[in-house]
Design a protein around this motif. Structure first.
Motif, PDB file in Angstrom:
ATOM      1  N   GLY A 119       0.891  -1.333  -0.008  1.00  0.00           N
ATOM      2  CA  GLY A 119      -0.024  -0.026   0.084  1.00  0.00           C
ATOM      3  C   GLY A 119       0.741   1.517   0.006  1.00  0.00           C
ATOM      4  O   GLY A 119       2.085   1.323   0.105  1.00  0.00           O
ATOM      5  N   ALA A 120       0.225   2.303  -0.083  1.00  0.00           N
ATOM      6  CA  ALA A 120       0.747   3.708  -0.195  1.00  0.00           C
ATOM      7  C   ALA A 120       1.580   4.181   1.296  1.00  0.00           C
ATOM      8  O   ALA A 120       1.277   3.587   2.153  1.00  0.00           O
ATOM      9  CB  ALA A 120      -0.197   4.695  -0.376  1.00  0.00           C
ATOM     10  N   ALA A 121       2.615   4.647   1.027  1.00  0.00           N
ATOM     11  CA  ALA A 121       3.388   5.137   2.057  1.00  0.00           C
ATOM     12  C   ALA A 121       3.386   6.666   2.163  1.00  0.00           C
ATOM     13  O   ALA A 121       3.081   7.537   1.135  1.00  0.00           O
ATOM     14  CB  ALA A 121       4.931   4.930   1.978  1.00  0.00           C
ATOM     15  N   THR A 122       3.510   7.251   3.647  1.00  0.00           N
ATOM     16  CA  THR A 122       3.539   8.637   3.910  1.00  0.00           C
ATOM     17  C   THR A 122       4.689   9.204   4.304  1.00  0.00           C
ATOM     18  O   THR A 122       5.258   8.435   5.271  1.00  0.00           O
ATOM     19  CB  THR A 122       2.249   8.969   4.811  1.00  0.00           C
ATOM     20  OG1 THR A 122       1.017   8.830   4.019  1.00  0.00           O
ATOM     21  CG2 THR A 122       2.172  10.365   5.261  1.00  0.00           C
ATOM     22  N   ARG A 123       5.179  10.351   4.092  1.00  0.00           N
ATOM     23  CA  ARG A 123       6.510  10.955   4.566  1.00  0.00           C
ATOM     24  C   ARG A 123       5.915  11.864   5.654  1.00  0.00           C
ATOM     25  O   ARG A 123       5.168  12.696   5.868  1.00  0.00           O
ATOM     26  CB  ARG A 123       7.298  11.568   3.670  1.00  0.00           C
ATOM     27  CG  ARG A 123       8.876  11.706   4.148  1.00  0.00           C
ATOM     28  CD  ARG A 123       9.718  11.867   2.986  1.00  0.00           C
ATOM     29  NE  ARG A 123       9.461  13.115   2.317  1.00  0.00           N
ATOM     30  CZ  ARG A 123      10.306  13.688   1.424  1.00  0.00           C
ATOM     31  NH1 ARG A 123      11.524  13.126   1.357  1.00  0.00           N
ATOM     32  NH2 ARG A 123      10.033  14.947   0.925  1.00  0.00           N
ATOM     33  N   LEU A 124       6.584  11.640   6.911  1.00  0.00           N
ATOM     34  CA  LEU A 124       6.516  12.452   8.206  1.00  0.00           C
ATOM     35  C   LEU A 124       7.658  13.343   8.421  1.00  0.00           C
ATOM     36  O   LEU A 124       8.818  12.746   8.129  1.00  0.00           O
ATOM     37  CB  LEU A 124       6.279  11.424   9.326  1.00  0.00           C
ATOM     38  CG  LEU A 124       5.063  10.546   9.316  1.00  0.00           C
ATOM     39  CD1 LEU A 124       4.876   9.852  10.578  1.00  0.00           C
ATOM     40  CD2 LEU A 124       3.885  11.295   8.773  1.00  0.00           C
ATOM     41  N   PHE A 125       7.489  14.464   8.971  1.00  0.00           N
ATOM     42  CA  PHE A 125       8.544  15.340   9.217  1.00  0.00           C
ATOM     43  C   PHE A 125       8.519  15.093  10.749  1.00  0.00           C
ATOM     44  O   PHE A 125       7.683  15.163  11.438  1.00  0.00           O
ATOM     45  CB  PHE A 125       8.066  16.868   9.116  1.00  0.00           C
ATOM     46  CG  PHE A 125       8.883  17.880   9.496  1.00  0.00           C
ATOM     47  CD1 PHE A 125       9.968  18.304   8.941  1.00  0.00           C
ATOM     48  CD2 PHE A 125       8.826  18.331  10.836  1.00  0.00           C
ATOM     49  CE1 PHE A 125      10.914  19.333   9.495  1.00  0.00           C
ATOM     50  CE2 PHE A 125       9.449  19.168  11.479  1.00  0.00           C
ATOM     51  CZ  PHE A 125      10.722  19.994  10.599  1.00  0.00           C
ATOM     52  N   VAL A 126      10.062  15.055  11.494  1.00  0.00           N
ATOM     53  CA  VAL A 126      10.214  14.874  12.436  1.00  0.00           C
ATOM     54  C   VAL A 126      11.394  16.039  13.050  1.00  0.00           C
ATOM     55  O   VAL A 126      12.400  15.951  12.506  1.00  0.00           O
ATOM     56  CB  VAL A 126      10.800  13.322  12.988  1.00  0.00           C
ATOM     57  CG1 VAL A 126      10.942  13.588  14.515  1.00  0.00           C
ATOM     58  CG2 VAL A 126       9.840  12.375  12.591  1.00  0.00           C
ATOM     59  N   GLY A 127      10.963  17.048  13.989  1.00  0.00           N
ATOM     60  CA  GLY A 127      11.520  18.182  14.142  1.00  0.00           C
ATOM     61  C   GLY A 127      12.964  17.988  15.081  1.00  0.00           C
ATOM     62  O   GLY A 127      13.274  18.700  15.940  1.00  0.00           O
ATOM     63  N   VAL A 128      13.536  16.782  14.870  1.00  0.00           N
ATOM     64  CA  VAL A 128      14.959  16.576  15.412  1.00  0.00           C
ATOM     65  C   VAL A 128      15.798  16.116  14.481  1.00  0.00           C
ATOM     66  O   VAL A 128      15.211  15.327  13.651  1.00  0.00           O
ATOM     67  CB  VAL A 128      14.800  15.927  16.862  1.00  0.00           C
ATOM     68  CG1 VAL A 128      14.269  16.588  18.080  1.00  0.00           C
ATOM     69  CG2 VAL A 128      14.330  14.644  16.417  1.00  0.00           C
ATOM     70  N   GLY A 129      17.140  16.450  14.525  1.00  0.00           N
ATOM     71  CA  GLY A 129      18.103  15.704  13.435  1.00  0.00           C
ATOM     72  C   GLY A 129      19.188  15.379  13.866  1.00  0.00           C
ATOM     73  O   GLY A 129      19.660  15.259  15.165  1.00  0.00           O
ATOM     74  N   ARG A 130      20.522  15.726  13.175  1.00  0.00           N
ATOM     75  CA  ARG A 130      21.726  15.440  13.592  1.00  0.00           C
ATOM     76  C   ARG A 130      22.489  16.244  14.685  1.00  0.00           C
ATOM     77  O   ARG A 130      23.038  15.848  15.600  1.00  0.00           O
ATOM     78  CB  ARG A 130      22.762  15.757  12.272  1.00  0.00           C
ATOM     79  CG  ARG A 130      22.939  14.264  11.547  1.00  0.00           C
ATOM     80  CD  ARG A 130      23.958  14.366  10.639  1.00  0.00           C
ATOM     81  NE  ARG A 130      24.227  15.548   9.712  1.00  0.00           N
ATOM     82  CZ  ARG A 130      23.879  15.687   8.540  1.00  0.00           C
ATOM     83  NH1 ARG A 130      23.282  14.641   7.950  1.00  0.00           N
ATOM     84  NH2 ARG A 130      23.950  16.682   7.767  1.00  0.00           N
ATOM     85  N   ASP A 131      21.699  17.665  14.900  1.00  0.00           N
ATOM     86  CA  ASP A 131      22.068  18.522  15.947  1.00  0.00           C
ATOM     87  C   ASP A 131      21.865  17.726  17.147  1.00  0.00           C
ATOM     88  O   ASP A 131      22.332  17.790  18.304  1.00  0.00           O
ATOM     89  CB  ASP A 131      21.662  19.595  15.961  1.00  0.00           C
ATOM     90  CG  ASP A 131      22.359  20.633  14.755  1.00  0.00           C
ATOM     91  OD1 ASP A 131      23.270  20.263  14.276  1.00  0.00           O
ATOM     92  OD2 ASP A 131      21.863  21.817  14.491  1.00  0.00           O
ATOM     93  N   ALA A 132      20.608  16.873  17.252  1.00  0.00           N
ATOM     94  CA  ALA A 132      20.439  16.293  18.531  1.00  0.00           C
ATOM     95  C   ALA A 132      20.749  14.801  18.742  1.00  0.00           C
ATOM     96  O   ALA A 132      20.617  14.081  19.542  1.00  0.00           O
ATOM     97  CB  ALA A 132      18.887  16.159  18.600  1.00  0.00           C
ATOM     98  N   GLY A 133      21.858  14.463  17.677  1.00  0.00           N
ATOM     99  CA  GLY A 133      22.469  13.122  17.783  1.00  0.00           C
ATOM    100  C   GLY A 133      21.531  12.301  17.072  1.00  0.00           C
ATOM    101  O   GLY A 133      21.505  11.062  17.466  1.00  0.00           O
ATOM    102  N   ILE A 134      20.478  12.526  16.445  1.00  0.00           N
ATOM    103  CA  ILE A 134      19.371  11.387  16.107  1.00  0.00           C
ATOM    104  C   ILE A 134      20.080  10.680  14.887  1.00  0.00           C
ATOM    105  O   ILE A 134      20.631  11.096  13.811  1.00  0.00           O
ATOM    106  CB  ILE A 134      18.208  12.073  15.371  1.00  0.00           C
ATOM    107  CG1 ILE A 134      17.505  13.019  16.618  1.00  0.00           C
ATOM    108  CG2 ILE A 134      17.309  10.956  14.735  1.00  0.00           C
ATOM    109  CD1 ILE A 134      17.017  11.848  17.764  1.00  0.00           C
TER     110      ILE A 134
END
Length: 550
Positions: free
Chosen positions: A472-487
């Protein structure tokens, strides 16, 4: 050995008796005494070995009865919410007479209710790492009085990206606590975690022993992957197709034996129960009916079936994956004797793949994984049985007295039509196929990998999943943390799988940028993932989560 021999308190022995447990499994025999003494323990054991009781009973053994203090004294960390519910239910059942207050803590459940329970006071918290850290950072989960920490399925928690969460949680517990770690495998990074946090642990490894030469008989070994709720229907369908002359169905508890016997009799089988709660006279009557052919199925516990030798036995069924690989070898040794072919069937739940692989190694033979027979398979099998019965009659019976019937009918009908009508009557005489229930076809849950991917242009990426369950279809989500937070990708996979019903295979591509990340999930689960991630912490941080607007 009995549970009494392990020195368990009367309240626990009463609970075990009421639940129908007859004797401890090998891992319980080895783990309960040192854990009850307060020793640290490192156990390598897969699902199905009885490890939940192995750590739950000692936790309850050391718990003051009807305790009223608010902070918990034991913390059990597990990788998924399903396991959190399962472990908490077991602790509640075992600790009922002690008034044990057990709280499961996981994503997807209202956090307000969990906060209220913690405020009221609990004895044991069973938690997924993400939600435990969230509650810890809120100040709601107090770990200052923790006497025992259990890491259950620790390798899976590391694979899901919870390594730093586990370290953060353990750092908040008292230094003199008891630490218990169970894992199906022992990768190097898990061994390093154990060396940091366990003090002179007792070490237990289950399932490494090899079967004695020649112990595995001539047996066709098959496993069916079945959700727990569908097991009774699946077993009935499998038995309908297999049509055993005589079979033993092994269950774990007396309660399960009685319930399954009733179900099978309701389905039209002649089933008899055999367990330790029956008198010798009752057991003798049951065995007499089985050997005399008036019963065809024996539903039994391991203890009750010890020493049984039934000449006409054709099938052994493991209603649950056996608690120890050695038990499997001993069970299937009851069929395939004296050069005869035998059949061993195991009903495994989707999460029991590792245990089945361990059993394969110990038994020294492959176990074929097959699909549960469909209604069409059952109808085809019934036709085969009719064909076989007719062939046997043609070869062995004196049919001359029926010749006049056939000759009279052929004056009016074609011989083929007469034969078809006779086959129809013979087939229907065996009873109609009234089983039209479609049993869900499931497979083993895929092994989760660490999902750590190399960095590339545009950010760290996790390759798209090869086959998201359900498609089935996939959806892209935005998550407001990135490399600066060590993610890292593994952190997002761990947060999603730990707080929702998705698995690692369901998560698609992941892009991690400097200050945000993008992650693909199935469209059908997108809203659930958004809500779950908003309600939890990712690497100790709250993050804005929404559908990507791009």
């Amino acid at each position: 050995m009995t549970f009494e021999d392990l020195g368990l308190r009367p309240e626990l022995l009463n609970a075990l008796t009421a639940l129908g447990y007859e004797e401890p499994t090998p891992i319980q025999q080895e783990a309960i005494p040192p854990l009850a003494e307060g020793r640290d323990l490192l156990g390598q054991a897969a699902t199905g070995t009885g490890k939940t009781a192995a750590f739950s009973l000692p936790v309850l053994q050391r718990l003051p009865a009807h305790r009223t203090d608010r902070p918990p004294v034991a913390l059990v960390l597990v990788p998924t919410r399903e396991l959190a519910v399962q472990v908490s239910e077991a602790l509640h059942r075992y600790g009922r007479e002690l008034g044990a207050r057990v709280l499961p803590v996981y994503g997807g459940a209202p956090i307000v209710r969990q906060l209220r329970s913690l405020e009221s006071g609990v004895d044991v918290v069973v938690a997924t790492p993400g939600r435990a850290l969230d509650l810890l950072n809120r100040g709601a989960l107090q770990l200052g009085e923790i006497a025992t920490v259990v890491l259950d399925e620790a390798d899976e928690m590391l694979d899901m990206g919870f390594a730093e969460d586990l370290e953060a949680i353990l750092d908040e517990t008292p230094e003199q606590r008891q630490t218990v770690l169970f894992s199906a495998t022992m990768p190097r990074r898990l061994d390093a975690l154990a060396r940091r946090h366990l003090r002179d642990p007792v070490r237990i490894a289950l399932g490494r022993e090899k079967a004695a030469p020649g112990e595995a008989p001539r047996v066709r070994q098959t496993a069916y992957v079945v959700p727990r709720g569908a097991k009774p229907a699946a077993l009935g369908r499998i038995l309908d197709v297999e049509a055993p002359t005589a079979a033993i169905v092994f269950c774990r508890t007396r309660e399960e034996v009685d319930s399954l016997t009733e179900t099978l009799n309701g389905r039209g089988y002649r089933a008899e129960a055999l367990h330790g709660g029956m008198s010798q006279e009752q057991r003798d009557r049951v065995m007499g009916r089985l050997r005399g052919g008036t019963a065809e199925l024996l539903v039994a516990t391991d203890v009750a079936a010890r020493g049984l030798d039934i000449e006409q036995l054709t099938h052994v069924v493991n209603y649950d994956v056996p608690s120890a690989p050695e038990s499997y070898v001993h069970r299937i040794g009851r069929v395939g004797r004296a050069g005869r072919e035998g059949v061993a069937i195991t009903l495994a739940e989707p999460r029991e793949h590792r245990m089945l692989k361990t059993i394969e190694k110990v038994a020294g033979a492959p176990i074929a994984v097959e699909k549960v027979p469909t209604v069409a398979d059952l109808r085809a099998r019934r036709l085969d049985l009719t064909r076989g019965a007719l062939r046997e009659s043609l070869l062995t019976d004196d049919l001359d007295r029926f010749r006049v019937v056939v000759e009279t009918l052929t004056d009016e009908f074609d011989l083929m039509e007469v034969a078809l009508a006779a086959v129809k009557l013979a087939h229907e005489a065996a009873g109609p196929v009234d089983d039209d229930e479609e049993i869900p076809q499931v497979s083993f849950r895929p092994e989760r990998d660490g999902a750590r991917a190399p960095a590339g242009r545009g950010g760290d990426r996790k390759p798209p999943a090869r086959a998201r369950s359900g498609g089935g279809a996939a959806t892209r989500l935005f998550v407001g943390v990135g490399r600066d937070a060590g993610i890292r990708p593994g952190d997002l996979v761990g947060a999603i799988t730990g707080e929702t019903g998705l698995t690692g295979r369901d998560v698609g591509s992941i892009e991690i940028h400097q200050r945000f990340a993008l992650v693909e999930v199935p469209e059908s689960a997108a809203d659930e993932v958004v809500q779950a991630l908003r309600a939890t912490m990712i690497k100790g941080r709250k993050a804005q989560v929404r559908r990507d607007r791009a």
